[in-house]
Design a protein around this motif. Structure first.
Motif, short mmCIF file in Angstrom:
data_model
loop_
_atom_site.label_atom_id
_atom_site.label_comp_id
_atom_site.label_asym_id
_atom_site.label_seq_id
_atom_site.Cartn_x
_atom_site.Cartn_y
_atom_site.Cartn_z
N GLU A 9 0.85 -1.19 0.00
CA GLU A 9 0.00 0.00 0.00
C GLU A 9 0.89 1.24 0.00
N VAL A 52 1.39 4.84 1.47
CA VAL A 52 0.94 5.60 2.63
C VAL A 52 0.84 7.07 2.24
N THR A 53 -0.36 7.65 2.39
CA THR A 53 -0.58 9.05 2.02
C THR A 53 -1.15 9.89 3.16
N GLU A 54 -1.77 9.25 4.14
CA GLU A 54 -2.41 9.99 5.22
C GLU A 54 -1.35 10.69 6.07
N PRO A 55 -1.47 12.01 6.27
CA PRO A 55 -0.47 12.74 7.05
C PRO A 55 -0.25 12.19 8.46
N ALA A 56 -1.31 11.76 9.13
CA ALA A 56 -1.17 11.22 10.49
C ALA A 56 -0.35 9.93 10.48
N GLU A 57 -0.58 9.08 9.48
CA GLU A 57 0.19 7.83 9.37
C GLU A 57 1.66 8.13 9.06
N ASP A 88 3.28 10.84 9.84
CA ASP A 88 3.86 11.38 11.07
C ASP A 88 4.21 10.27 12.05
N HIS A 89 3.32 9.28 12.17
CA HIS A 89 3.57 8.14 13.07
C HIS A 89 4.81 7.37 12.62
#
Length: 148
Positions: free
Chosen positions: A89, A91-96, A98-99
């Motif tokens: 996959e 990864v595009t979500e900013p929170a993910e 950042d994690h």
């Protein structure tokens, strides 16, 4: 002849978490490709950083891939191998993102800008060692360490 011994999943995961370099195998219309990569592990995912125009960036998205890391001691004839399979996959979500950055971001050795983060969730983790009477973790020549 040395015996091949299946690892437990926790043993395989522990070796996966100390590694530095592995290989990703992806099937394409042109046949299989195996790409050496630096990687990180966050939660139950192998993470890679690449470009959108690389083989992984173009052809691994939403495909089941295999990731392998291993170590061989040629003098002692010992070794181990861990294989992870999962659907890659982006990864595009900013929170993910950042994690991932906070825990253990993948840092490629190859030069150039590699902004695409690919995650391989562990749908299958297997491992095996070759030979008895030795501890693969304790005898690891390299070991990834994380600073806090």
């Amino acid at each position: 002849m040395l015996e091949s011994i299946e690892m437990s999943r926790p043993e395989a995961e522990a070796l996966l978490r100390i590694g530095v370099v592995g290989r990703v195998a992806v099937c394409t219309e042109d046949g299989p490709h195996v790409i050496p990569v630096n990687y990180s592990v966050v939660d139950d995912h192998v993470l890679l950083r690449t470009t959108s125009y690389s083989v992984l960036g173009r052809l691994a998205r939403d495909k089941v891939v295999a990731f392998e890391v291993d170590h061989l001691d040629l003098e002692q004839h010992h070794g181990w191998s861990v294989v992870v399979r999962g659907r890659a996959e982006v990864v595009t979500e900013p929170a993910e993102l950042d994690h991932i950055e906070a825990v253990w971001p993948p840092r490629p050795w190859a030069g150039g800008n590699r902004p695409l983060v690919i995650r391989i969730p562990w749908s299958e983790v297997t491992g095996r060692t070759l030979g008895r009477g030795w501890d693969p973790q304790a005898q690891a020549v390299y070991r990834r360490t994380l600073s806090t």
